[in-house]
Write a protein that holds these residues in place. Sequence first.
Motif, PDB file in Angstrom:
ATOM      1  N   ALA A 130      -6.929  -0.898  32.600  1.00  0.00           N
ATOM      2  CA  ALA A 130      -6.505   0.061  31.576  1.00  0.00           C
ATOM      3  C   ALA A 130      -6.554   1.480  32.132  1.00  0.00           C
ATOM      4  CB  ALA A 130      -7.417  -0.048  30.355  1.00  0.00           C
ATOM      5  N   PRO A 131      -5.564   2.295  31.800  1.00  0.00           N
ATOM      6  CA  PRO A 131      -5.577   3.689  32.272  1.00  0.00           C
ATOM      7  C   PRO A 131      -6.663   4.487  31.541  1.00  0.00           C
ATOM      8  CG  PRO A 131      -3.712   3.309  30.801  1.00  0.00           C
ATOM      9  CD  PRO A 131      -4.375   1.982  31.021  1.00  0.00           C
ATOM     10  N   ASP A 132      -7.139   5.530  32.195  1.00  0.00           N
ATOM     11  CA  ASP A 132      -8.188   6.370  31.608  1.00  0.00           C
ATOM     12  C   ASP A 132      -7.801   6.908  30.240  1.00  0.00           C
ATOM     13  OD1 ASP A 132      -9.810   5.946  33.777  1.00  0.00           O
ATOM     14  OD2 ASP A 132      -9.283   7.825  34.778  1.00  0.00           O
ATOM     15  N   VAL A 133      -6.519   7.185  30.040  1.00  0.00           N
ATOM     16  CA  VAL A 133      -6.078   7.732  28.764  1.00  0.00           C
ATOM     17  C   VAL A 133      -6.356   6.747  27.621  1.00  0.00           C
ATOM     18  CG1 VAL A 133      -3.673   6.949  28.905  1.00  0.00           C
ATOM     19  CG2 VAL A 133      -4.246   9.002  27.602  1.00  0.00           C
ATOM     20  N   ASP A 137      -8.226   7.679  24.264  1.00  0.00           N
ATOM     21  CA  ASP A 137      -7.625   7.419  22.953  1.00  0.00           C
ATOM     22  C   ASP A 137      -8.568   6.625  22.052  1.00  0.00           C
ATOM     23  OD1 ASP A 137      -5.343   8.753  23.776  1.00  0.00           O
ATOM     24  OD2 ASP A 137      -4.166   6.923  24.104  1.00  0.00           O
ATOM     25  N   VAL A 138      -9.224   5.620  22.611  1.00  0.00           N
ATOM     26  CA  VAL A 138     -10.174   4.816  21.823  1.00  0.00           C
ATOM     27  C   VAL A 138     -11.330   5.695  21.356  1.00  0.00           C
ATOM     28  CG1 VAL A 138     -11.864   2.930  21.915  1.00  0.00           C
ATOM     29  CG2 VAL A 138      -9.566   2.603  22.844  1.00  0.00           C
ATOM     30  N   ASN A 139     -11.879   6.501  22.262  1.00  0.00           N
ATOM     31  CA  ASN A 139     -12.965   7.404  21.876  1.00  0.00           C
ATOM     32  C   ASN A 139     -12.527   8.346  20.754  1.00  0.00           C
ATOM     33  OD1 ASN A 139     -14.978   6.456  23.584  1.00  0.00           O
ATOM     34  ND2 ASN A 139     -14.354   7.777  25.259  1.00  0.00           N
TER      35      ASN A 139
END
Length: 164
Positions: A130-133, A137-139
Amino acid sequence: MNNEDKPLSSKDLAELQGVSPSFMAKIFPKLEKAGLVIAQEGVRGGYLLARPAHEISFLDIVNAIEGEKPLFECQEVRGKCAVFNNAPPDWATSGVCAVHAVMLQAEKAMRDALGAHTLGDIADRFGRYAPDVFFSDVNGWINERIEGRTAKMRKSKISRDTPD
């Protein structure tokens, strides 16, 4: 901030994962009873893992939800063959039923596989792809949910405290 230490309601977790809230509401008490999650009360409450993700196997989760009952229950059909006239010979019923033996072997293999993988293993594997973004986004989503509950509670308290 890392959201591993932020409790989430079963409703929020269901929405995040795209599963039925009623399903989540049913399984979380079982996970809590098994000591896999802990519940925190209050507006910022919800569920947290009770121990590190690398210490919670998928077998722990399955056993918490389904119990440790066998997946296959032998019906002993080998003794019910019509040609035996309700009196099966010893050769037909001695030992473990061949079908049951296969099912026991399959269940053992499944339980061994479930026991060999943890939530942490899956998180690590997912984290590599999964990309860092996505994590950002989840956070953000989690923080919005928590802040939304807090704001709703403040608004409710203000309306109760305000005279008519």
